[in-house]
Design an enzyme around this catalytic site. Structure first.
Site, mmCIF file in Angstrom:
data_model
loop_
_atom_site.group_PDB
_atom_site.id
_atom_site.type_symbol
_atom_site.label_atom_id
_atom_site.label_comp_id
_atom_site.label_asym_id
_atom_site.label_seq_id
_atom_site.Cartn_x
_atom_site.Cartn_y
_atom_site.Cartn_z
ATOM 1 N N GLY A 1 0.816 -1.212 0.000
ATOM 2 C CA GLY A 1 0.000 0.000 0.000
ATOM 3 C C GLY A 1 0.849 1.261 0.000
ATOM 4 O O GLY A 1 2.087 1.209 0.084
ATOM 5 N N ASP A 2 0.196 2.407 -0.184
ATOM 6 C CA ASP A 2 0.838 3.724 -0.135
ATOM 7 C C ASP A 2 1.924 3.903 -1.182
ATOM 8 O O ASP A 2 2.899 4.633 -0.978
ATOM 9 C CB ASP A 2 1.425 3.989 1.270
ATOM 10 C CG ASP A 2 0.361 3.889 2.350
ATOM 11 O OD1 ASP A 2 -0.789 4.242 2.057
ATOM 12 O OD2 ASP A 2 0.685 3.460 3.472
ATOM 13 N N LYS B 1 -0.651 5.527 -5.514
ATOM 14 C CA LYS B 1 -1.752 5.274 -6.456
ATOM 15 C C LYS B 1 -2.583 6.537 -6.673
ATOM 16 O O LYS B 1 -3.005 6.835 -7.791
ATOM 17 C CB LYS B 1 -2.665 4.149 -5.903
ATOM 18 C CG LYS B 1 -1.936 2.828 -5.695
ATOM 19 C CD LYS B 1 -2.841 1.793 -5.058
ATOM 20 C CE LYS B 1 -3.217 2.058 -3.613
ATOM 21 N NZ LYS B 1 -2.107 2.003 -2.660
ATOM 22 N N ALA C 1 -8.188 3.035 3.168
ATOM 23 C CA ALA C 1 -7.306 3.618 2.153
ATOM 24 C C ALA C 1 -7.069 5.096 2.452
ATOM 25 O O ALA C 1 -7.921 5.775 3.021
ATOM 26 C CB ALA C 1 -7.950 3.489 0.777
ATOM 27 N N GLY C 2 -5.911 5.572 2.071
ATOM 28 C CA GLY C 2 -5.607 7.004 2.164
ATOM 29 C C GLY C 2 -4.787 7.364 0.941
ATOM 30 O O GLY C 2 -3.622 6.979 0.844
ATOM 31 N N HIS C 3 -5.410 8.014 -0.023
ATOM 32 C CA HIS C 3 -4.734 8.337 -1.281
ATOM 33 C C HIS C 3 -4.529 9.844 -1.360
ATOM 34 O O HIS C 3 -5.488 10.594 -1.455
ATOM 35 C CB HIS C 3 -5.577 7.842 -2.470
ATOM 36 C CG HIS C 3 -5.765 6.357 -2.485
ATOM 37 N ND1 HIS C 3 -6.503 5.693 -3.434
ATOM 38 C CD2 HIS C 3 -5.282 5.391 -1.654
ATOM 39 C CE1 HIS C 3 -6.470 4.395 -3.178
ATOM 40 N NE2 HIS C 3 -5.747 4.187 -2.110
ATOM 41 N N GLN D 1 -5.015 -0.264 -1.093
ATOM 42 C CA GLN D 1 -4.027 -1.155 -0.470
ATOM 43 C C GLN D 1 -3.038 -1.659 -1.531
ATOM 44 O O GLN D 1 -2.819 -0.954 -2.503
ATOM 45 C CB GLN D 1 -4.717 -2.332 0.246
ATOM 46 C CG GLN D 1 -5.466 -1.945 1.520
ATOM 47 C CD GLN D 1 -6.839 -1.365 1.259
ATOM 48 O OE1 GLN D 1 -7.637 -1.940 0.546
ATOM 49 N NE2 GLN D 1 -7.141 -0.224 1.849
ATOM 50 N N THR E 1 -1.425 8.228 5.744
ATOM 51 C CA THR E 1 -2.426 9.221 5.360
ATOM 52 C C THR E 1 -3.682 9.075 6.219
ATOM 53 O O THR E 1 -4.362 10.048 6.522
ATOM 54 C CB THR E 1 -2.803 8.995 3.870
ATOM 55 O OG1 THR E 1 -1.607 8.995 3.118
ATOM 56 C CG2 THR E 1 -3.714 10.078 3.339
ATOM 57 N N LEU F 1 10.934 8.182 -7.013
ATOM 58 C CA LEU F 1 12.355 8.023 -7.339
ATOM 59 C C LEU F 1 13.178 9.085 -6.618
ATOM 60 O O LEU F 1 14.275 8.812 -6.111
ATOM 61 C CB LEU F 1 12.565 8.152 -8.856
ATOM 62 C CG LEU F 1 14.012 8.032 -9.289
ATOM 63 C CD1 LEU F 1 14.510 6.598 -9.150
ATOM 64 C CD2 LEU F 1 14.213 8.535 -10.709
#
Ligand code: GDP
Ligand code: IMO
Ligand code: MG
Length: 428
Positions: free
Chosen positions: A12-13, A16, A39-41, A223, A298, A331
Site C-alpha cells: 500500500g501507499d 496510487k 485507504a488514504g490516497h 491497499q 495518510t 524516485l
C-alpha cells in the site's frame, strides 16, 4: 473503449492516488473496486493537498464521473465527512455514484475491529480500526447491510435488529462491553441514507453502458498486493482481494474488458502495521528513507516502516497480477543515498529463495540478499524526461524493470501533478 486497472504492488501507499489523479485527465470514469476508508490516497494539486479515503481520486477533474463500486465497504459517516470537506475545497460532488450493492460499514464493525485487535495482544495486525475486516466478514457471512437495504427504511430496521442482536451478544458476552443501541444506530443511519440517496444507483449498469459506448474507465485499487487476503503476508493483510483479478468483480465489469493492468511500486518499499518485511531498515537508512519520503500514514498518521526495493515479492506480484506495465514512484526520495540496494533473493537457512514462501513465519526468517547500485546523488525532483535522469538512476530503474520482467511505463519524481516521466504510452 479502454479499461485500465491501477493496482498497488507492495504493502500500500505506493502513490496510487497521485497516478490516478494524473491519469484521470484521459478518463471518463474512475472506479474504486475494493477496500474502504482504510485507504488514504494523497493528491497534491496546486497548493492544496487532498486525502481521499472512499472518494475516487479522479474527482478533482470536473469531467470525470467517479464510482464507489460494489466491492467497496462504505462507512456513510466517513464518506459524508469526506464529501463535505471536499465540497468546502470547491470540489464538485455531483458526479459521484455509489453502488447499491456496496456493503455498509456499521458502528459495530469499528467496535469489533478494536476489540478483536486488543484481544490479539502482541499478535495484533495493526489495522486502521475502521471496521473494514468485520464489514467484509459480514458480507461473506451473508449478514451484511448493503446500500440498497439502507434506502429501504423498513427492511433496514428489520435487518439491523437481527444482526445487531448477534453483534451485541459478542460485544457483551465475549468482550464484556456495553451493547450498542438499535434506536440510536437506526436513527443515525436513516439520516445518512437520506443524504446519500441521490448518489446511490445501479453503477454496474451505468458502467456497462459507458463501456459499450467507448468510455475510458480507470479502476482504482486500494491497499496493495502484499496486503491481499490470498496472496499477501497472511494473516497480516487486509480483508479484501486487492489484486487485478478482483478489479472486474469489485467494479461490476467483465474480466475481459480490462485491457491494461498497471502495477504501482515505490522505488523502495514501505509497510504500516505488523507483519514480516524482509528488507526493512531501522535506524540510519530506515530513518533517512522515512524522512526523505515523508513516510507517515495518510489515514492514521503512523510512521511507515521503510526498506530497500524487494524484487522477490515485486516479481511475485507482477506475475500474479499480470502487469502490462509498471510505474515506479518516489524516485526522488533516493536522490540523497550514495548506495541504493535491491533485494534479489532471500536466504532461508541454507536455501536461496527467489519467490516468497507462503508460510509467514518462514518469510519473517528470510534474510535479504542484496545487489548494490551506486546512488546518483543529484536531484531528480520534477524531472519529466527519461533523458534528463542521471545515468545511474536510469541504470537502477532498468535493473528494477528487468527484475520485475515488466515494461516500465511511468516514473514519478514528485507528488505534484505532472512530476512524472512517461517512458511508454499506456493504452488509456
Ligand atoms: P496511495 O495510498 O498509494 O495513494 O499512496 P499515499 O498517498 O498514501 O502515499 C504516497 C505519498 O507519496 C503521498 O503523500 C504522495 O503525495 C507522495 N508522492 C507520490 N508520488 C511521489 C513522488 O514521486 N515523489 C514524492 N516525493 N512524493 C510522492
Ligand atoms: P492505501 O490504499 C497501507 C494495512 C493496515 C494493517 C492491515 C490491515 O492507502 O494504500 P485493515 O484496517 O485494512 O484491516 O488493516 O492493512 N492497510 C494499509 N496499509 N495502505 C493502505 O491503503 C492500507 N489499508 C490497510 O495498516 O496493517
Ligand atoms: Mg495510502
Amino acid at each position: 473503449m479502454s479499461v485500465m486497472a491501477v493496482v498497488g504492488a507492495q504493502w500500500g501507499d505506493e502513490g496510487k492516488g497521485k497516478l490516478i489523479d494524473e491519469l484521470s485527465a484521459r478518463a471518463d470514469y474512475v472506479v474504486r473496486y475494493q477496500g474502504g476508508g482504510n485507504a488514504g490516497h494523497r493528491v497534491v494539486y496546486g497548493d492544496t493537498e487532498f486525502a481521499f479515503h472512499l472518494v475516487p481520486a479522479g474527482i478533482l477533474h470536473p469531467n470525470v464521473a467517479c464510482v464507489i463500486g460494489n466491492g467497496v465497504v462504505v462507512d456513510p459517516r466517513g464518506l459524508l465527512a469526506e464529501m463535505e470537506s471536499l465540497g468546502q475545497l470547491g470540489v464538485d460532488m455531483s458526479k459521484l455514484y455509489i453502488s447499491e450493492r456496496a456493503h455498509v460499514v456499521m458502528p459495530y464493525h469499528a467496535v469489533l475491529d478494536r476489540l478483536e485487535e486488543e484481544s490479539r495482544g502482541v499478535e495484533k495486525i495493526g489495522t486502521v480500526l475502521r471496521g473494514i475486516g468485520p464489514a467484509y466478514v459480514d458480507k461473506y457471512s451473508r449478514v451484511g447491510i448493503r446500500m440498497a437495504d439502507l434506502l429501504d427504511v423498513d427492511q433496514f430496521r428489520a435487518k439491523l435488529a437481527t444482526v445487531l442482536a448477534q453483534k451485541n451478544r459478542m460485544i457483551t458476552q465475549i468482550y464484556n462491553q456495553q451493547p450498542l443501541s438499535l434506536e440510536e444506530i437506526h436513527t443515525e443511519y436513516v439520516g445518512y441514507a437520506q443524504r446519500l440517496r441521490p448518489y446511490i444507483t445501479d453503477t454496474e449498469a451505468r458502467l456497462h453502458k459507458a463501456m459499450t459506448s467507448g468510455a475510458s474507465i480507470l479502476l482504482e485499487g486500494a491497499q496493495g498486493a502484499l496486503l491481499d487476503v490470498d496472496f499477501g503476508t497472511y494473516p497480516f493483510v487486509t480483508s479484501s482481494s486487492t489484486v487485478a483479478g478482483n478489479a472486474s468483480t469489485g467494479a461490476g465489469l467483465p474480466p475481459r474488458s480490462i485491457q491494461h493492468v498497471l502495477g504501482v511500486y515505490k522505488a523502495y518499499i514501505t509497510r504500516v502495521g505488523s507483519g514480516p518485511m524482509p528488507t526493512e531498515l531501522f535506524e540510519g537508512e530506515g530513518k533517512a528513507l522515512r524522512d526523505a519520503g515523508h513516510e507517515y500514514g495518510t489515514t492514521t498518521g503512523r510512521a511507515r516502516r521503510c526498506g530497500w526495493f524487494d524484487a522477490v515479492v515485486g516479481r511475485f506480484v507482477a506475475r500474479l497480477n499480470g502487469f502490462d506495465s509498471v510505474a515506479i514512484m518516489k524516485l526522488d526520495v533516493l536522490d540523497g543515498f550514495s548506495t541504493v540496494k535491491i533485494c534479489t533473493s532471500y536466504k532461508l537457512g541454507d536455501r536461496e529463495l527467489t519467490t516468497p514462501p507462503a508460510n509467514t513465519s518462514e518469510l519473517a526468517a528470510c534474510e535479504p540478499v542484496y545487489e548494490e547500485w551506486p546512488g546518483w546523488m543529484t536531484s531528480t525532483v520534477g524531472v519529466t524526461r527519461w533523458e534528463d535522469l542521471p545515468a545511474k538512476a536510469q541504470r537502477y530503474l532498468q535493473r528494477v524493470e528487468e527484475l520485475l520482467e515488466t515494461p516500465l511505463a511511468l516514473i514519478s519524481t514528485g507528488p505534484g501533478r505532472g512530476e512524472t516521466i512517461h517512458r511508454r504510452e499506456l493504452a488509456l
